[in-house]
Design a protein around this motif. Structure first.
Motif, PDB file in Angstrom:
ATOM      1  N   PHE A  82     -10.427  15.149  -2.497  1.00 27.24           N
ATOM      2  CA  PHE A  82     -11.752  15.635  -2.095  1.00 27.24           C
ATOM      3  C   PHE A  82     -12.794  14.535  -2.280  1.00 27.24           C
ATOM      4  O   PHE A  82     -12.631  13.661  -3.141  1.00 27.24           O
ATOM      5  CB  PHE A  82     -12.182  16.829  -2.966  1.00 27.24           C
ATOM      6  N   ARG A  83     -13.888  14.623  -1.528  1.00 29.16           N
ATOM      7  CA  ARG A  83     -15.054  13.777  -1.784  1.00 29.16           C
ATOM      8  C   ARG A  83     -16.214  14.695  -2.137  1.00 29.16           C
ATOM      9  O   ARG A  83     -16.630  15.524  -1.332  1.00 29.16           O
ATOM     10  CB  ARG A  83     -15.415  12.928  -0.561  1.00 29.16           C
ATOM     11  N   ASN A  84     -16.737  14.547  -3.355  1.00 26.12           N
ATOM     12  CA  ASN A  84     -17.861  15.364  -3.818  1.00 26.12           C
ATOM     13  C   ASN A  84     -19.159  14.933  -3.140  1.00 26.12           C
ATOM     14  O   ASN A  84     -19.251  13.815  -2.619  1.00 26.12           O
ATOM     15  CB  ASN A  84     -18.008  15.240  -5.342  1.00 26.12           C
ATOM     16  N   PRO A  85     -20.194  15.813  -3.165  1.00 26.42           N
ATOM     17  CA  PRO A  85     -21.471  15.446  -2.554  1.00 26.42           C
ATOM     18  C   PRO A  85     -22.071  14.150  -3.100  1.00 26.42           C
ATOM     19  O   PRO A  85     -22.789  13.454  -2.387  1.00 26.42           O
ATOM     20  CB  PRO A  85     -22.366  16.649  -2.873  1.00 26.42           C
ATOM     21  N   ASP A  86     -21.774  13.799  -4.370  1.00 20.57           N
ATOM     22  CA  ASP A  86     -22.333  12.551  -4.933  1.00 20.57           C
ATOM     23  C   ASP A  86     -21.483  11.328  -4.587  1.00 20.57           C
ATOM     24  O   ASP A  86     -21.746  10.226  -5.053  1.00 20.57           O
ATOM     25  CB  ASP A  86     -22.505  12.673  -6.451  1.00 20.57           C
ATOM     26  N   GLY A  87     -20.440  11.524  -3.771  1.00 20.10           N
ATOM     27  CA  GLY A  87     -19.614  10.392  -3.331  1.00 20.10           C
ATOM     28  C   GLY A  87     -18.382  10.134  -4.177  1.00 20.10           C
ATOM     29  O   GLY A  87     -17.537   9.324  -3.809  1.00 20.10           O
ATOM     30  N   THR A  88     -18.261  10.795  -5.338  1.00 22.21           N
ATOM     31  CA  THR A  88     -17.053  10.582  -6.147  1.00 22.21           C
ATOM     32  C   THR A  88     -15.839  11.174  -5.438  1.00 22.21           C
ATOM     33  O   THR A  88     -15.939  12.189  -4.751  1.00 22.21           O
ATOM     34  CB  THR A  88     -17.165  11.214  -7.553  1.00 22.21           C
ATOM     35  N   ILE A  89     -14.714  10.506  -5.619  1.00 18.97           N
ATOM     36  CA  ILE A  89     -13.443  10.973  -5.064  1.00 18.97           C
ATOM     37  C   ILE A  89     -12.688  11.693  -6.179  1.00 18.97           C
ATOM     38  O   ILE A  89     -12.620  11.209  -7.317  1.00 18.97           O
ATOM     39  CB  ILE A  89     -12.586   9.793  -4.543  1.00 18.97           C
ATOM     40  N   VAL A  90     -12.125  12.862  -5.848  1.00 18.80           N
ATOM     41  CA  VAL A  90     -11.304  13.632  -6.793  1.00 18.80           C
ATOM     42  C   VAL A  90      -9.907  13.756  -6.194  1.00 18.80           C
ATOM     43  O   VAL A  90      -9.752  14.275  -5.090  1.00 18.80           O
ATOM     44  CB  VAL A  90     -11.881  15.053  -7.021  1.00 18.80           C
ATOM     45  N   LEU A  91      -8.919  13.256  -6.909  1.00 20.24           N
ATOM     46  CA  LEU A  91      -7.524  13.423  -6.494  1.00 20.24           C
ATOM     47  C   LEU A  91      -6.832  14.282  -7.548  1.00 20.24           C
ATOM     48  O   LEU A  91      -6.841  13.940  -8.734  1.00 20.24           O
ATOM     49  CB  LEU A  91      -6.819  12.065  -6.394  1.00 20.24           C
ATOM     50  N   VAL A  92      -6.261  15.416  -7.123  1.00 25.45           N
ATOM     51  CA  VAL A  92      -5.455  16.241  -8.027  1.00 25.45           C
ATOM     52  C   VAL A  92      -4.000  16.009  -7.653  1.00 25.45           C
ATOM     53  O   VAL A  92      -3.591  16.256  -6.515  1.00 25.45           O
ATOM     54  CB  VAL A  92      -5.818  17.738  -7.909  1.00 25.45           C
ATOM     55  N   ALA A  93      -3.220  15.468  -8.612  1.00 26.15           N
ATOM     56  CA  ALA A  93      -1.809  15.141  -8.371  1.00 26.15           C
ATOM     57  C   ALA A  93      -0.932  16.018  -9.256  1.00 26.15           C
ATOM     58  O   ALA A  93      -1.297  16.315 -10.405  1.00 26.15           O
ATOM     59  CB  ALA A  93      -1.549  13.668  -8.652  1.00 26.15           C
ATOM     60  N   ILE A  94       0.204  16.425  -8.718  1.00 28.17           N
ATOM     61  CA  ILE A  94       1.065  17.393  -9.405  1.00 28.17           C
ATOM     62  C   ILE A  94       2.475  16.842  -9.515  1.00 28.17           C
ATOM     63  O   ILE A  94       3.058  16.405  -8.514  1.00 28.17           O
ATOM     64  CB  ILE A  94       1.099  18.737  -8.617  1.00 28.17           C
ATOM     65  N   ASN A  95       3.013  16.889 -10.729  1.00 31.36           N
ATOM     66  CA  ASN A  95       4.408  16.487 -10.963  1.00 31.36           C
ATOM     67  C   ASN A  95       5.209  17.728 -11.359  1.00 31.36           C
ATOM     68  O   ASN A  95       5.108  18.207 -12.483  1.00 31.36           O
ATOM     69  CB  ASN A  95       4.475  15.430 -12.072  1.00 31.36           C
ATOM     70  N   ARG A  96       6.012  18.235 -10.411  1.00 37.67           N
ATOM     71  CA  ARG A  96       6.818  19.427 -10.682  1.00 37.67           C
ATOM     72  C   ARG A  96       8.175  19.087 -11.270  1.00 37.67           C
ATOM     73  O   ARG A  96       8.974  19.980 -11.570  1.00 37.67           O
ATOM     74  CB  ARG A  96       7.011  20.231  -9.383  1.00 37.67           C
TER      75      ARG A  96
END
Length: 457
Positions: A412-426
């Motif tokens: 995702f890209r937040n309104p303030d420009g920060t990038i959020v990556l949620v990664a999952i290890n199953r």
């Protein structure tokens, strides 16, 4: 927030996902929203590692929010606590630093199956009576049961939160079987218009008590008739109701959106097309609500391709473990603009509810013998890996999904420009991987059975 050259990292791990041992007491997973050392962003290099390509220039749907339900079961349990414990509980839901940072809550119009009370609506009459003009309409039961007060408290703790509402059944006198359980809305436009008036009055009553309702679904699970409040509603009838309700809202200057369907992936396309292929139906509808108890999230991409102007919302499903965190990633990768868990807190005796099965553990469990005591299950942490970091107004951005054998993700890209990556290890082993994004890279290792959130500018 991170500086230009580093990636902030938080980890949470699963532990006995979905197991009823969580009703017996707390345990500490290896990672619980644990902040890790920052990772350097460097120039790209040659690598054999699993690689996630993040492309912020490719934008998809905009996020409305992530949250849970405020059904009467949770409120009933909350009321057993003293005021200080209740406040702490509500802070856990609202607080972005130490809690979940939720910003979207689902409330019920009348009772659902998750209630400790006898089933009710806001216009219950003796058998044989009718009230088309809604002279007996009242939300007094919601006031008496402290539902209104609890939602007000929640909005005070999370002033930016949005509320949406769902009904489980029309009043019994409007139904073919005269009962809140099973049945359907009686035939005839006068019943459609009476129900539209009833819902409009409910939205106005909430607003009068300081609870603005941003949206409502027209009927929870309209294809289900069962032995708790429920009501079968065909797409044709729901279309008629949407048009009547939109008219009611416009006449009374209400901006509450109307979301259709509110049921499973498996039946979604067949339900929404007759409504949205009609010009009046299309104009009355603001969005599409979905549940995940049957079918595949990919149907949301199909609906998005068919009706790109109509946002899609995942309004009900509780999930467990890294498989659940991955399922959430799939919702967002298939155009869901929101996610809401169902039922926030049960007690350690799995109470109190009137659902017909046995629920799994909730994010929070209350000690039935010491009501001021409650504990977080690992699901609290796993959902917070999303809800703490993905802001309202964020856009999902491009990234390759990865694989179940290594890591999966959503970005995702937040309104303030920060990038959020949620990664999952199953998997049962730690997984090293690298991320390439706009001329930079970082390398991370995700422990076995865990979720990582990576935040950078």
């Amino acid at each position: 927030m991170s500086t230009l050259h580093t990636v902030e990292t938080w980890l949470s791990s699963e532990l006995a996902p979905g197991n009823n041992r969580w009703f017996e007491g707390p345990a500490v997973p290896d990672y619980a929203l644990s902040n890790q050392s920052a990772i350097a962003l460097t120039a790209p290099s040659v690598s054999d590692l699993t690689t996630i390509l993040v492309t912020p220039g490719h934008t998809y749907q905009q996020m409305l929010g992530i949250g849970t339900s405020v059904e009467e079961t949770t409120i009933h349990n909350l009321l057993k606590m003293d005021p200080a414990s209740r406040d702490r509980f509500i802070q856990q839901l609202a607080d972005k630093e130490n809690g979940l940072g939720f910003n979207l809550f689902r409330i019920t119009i009348g009772t659902s199956d998750f209630t400790a009370q006898p089933f009710y609506t806001y216009n219950d009459l003796p058998e044989g009576e009718t009230d088309f003009e809604m002279e007996h309409f009242s939300i007094q039961k919601d006031i008496d049961l402290s539902i209104i007060e609890t939602v007000q408290q929640l909005l005070k703790a999370a002033p930016d939160a949005r509320i949406f509402a769902s009904p489980w059944s029309p009043p019994a006198w409007m139904k073919t079987n005269g009962d809140l359980k099973r049945g359907s809305l009686k035939e005839g436009i006068e019943y459609t218009e009476a129900l539209a008036r009833y819902y409009r009055l409910a939205i106005q009553a909430f607003e009068e008590h300081g609870i603005p309702v941003c949206a409502m679904t027209l009927q929870n699970e309209p294809l289900l008739e069962t032995d708790y409040p429920s009501c079968y509603m065909s797409p044709e009838r729901q279309q008629e109701l949407a048009i009547a309700l939109k008219r009611e809202f416009e006449e009374h200057n209400l901006t509450t959106e109307l979301w259709i369907f509110d049921h499973n992936f498996a039946d979604a396309m067949g339900y929404v097309t007759p409504i949205l292929n009609d010009s009046e139906g299309y104009a009355a509808v603001d969005g599409i609500a979905l549940h995940d108890y049957d079918g595949s999230p990919e149907v949301m991409s199909e609906i998005h391709a068919a009706y790109p102007e109509k946002p899609i919302y995942l309004t009900e499903r509780s999930l467990w473990g890294t498989a659940g965190a991955d399922r959430m990633a799939q919702y967002f990768r298939n155009y869901a603009c929101s996610y809401n868990a169902w039922v926030t807190m049960l007690d350690s005796r799995i109470g109190t509810h009137q659902w017909l099965g046995q629920p799994g553990p909730t994010m929070l469990v209350q000690d039935a013998d010491e009501p001021n005591r409650s504990w977080r299950t690992p699901e609290f942490n796993l959902i917070a890996q999303y809800s703490r970091f993905v802001e309202r107004g964020a856009y999902r951005i491009g990234s390759n999904y990865g694989s179940r054998e290594t890591v999966t993700n959503v970005a995702f890209r937040n309104p303030d420009g920060t990038i959020v990556l949620v990664a999952i290890n199953r998997t049962a082993e730690e997984q090293p991987f690298r991320v390439l994004c706009e001329g930079k890279q970082f390398v991370a290792t995700l422990p076995a059975g865990s979720v990582g959130t990576y935040l950078w500018k």
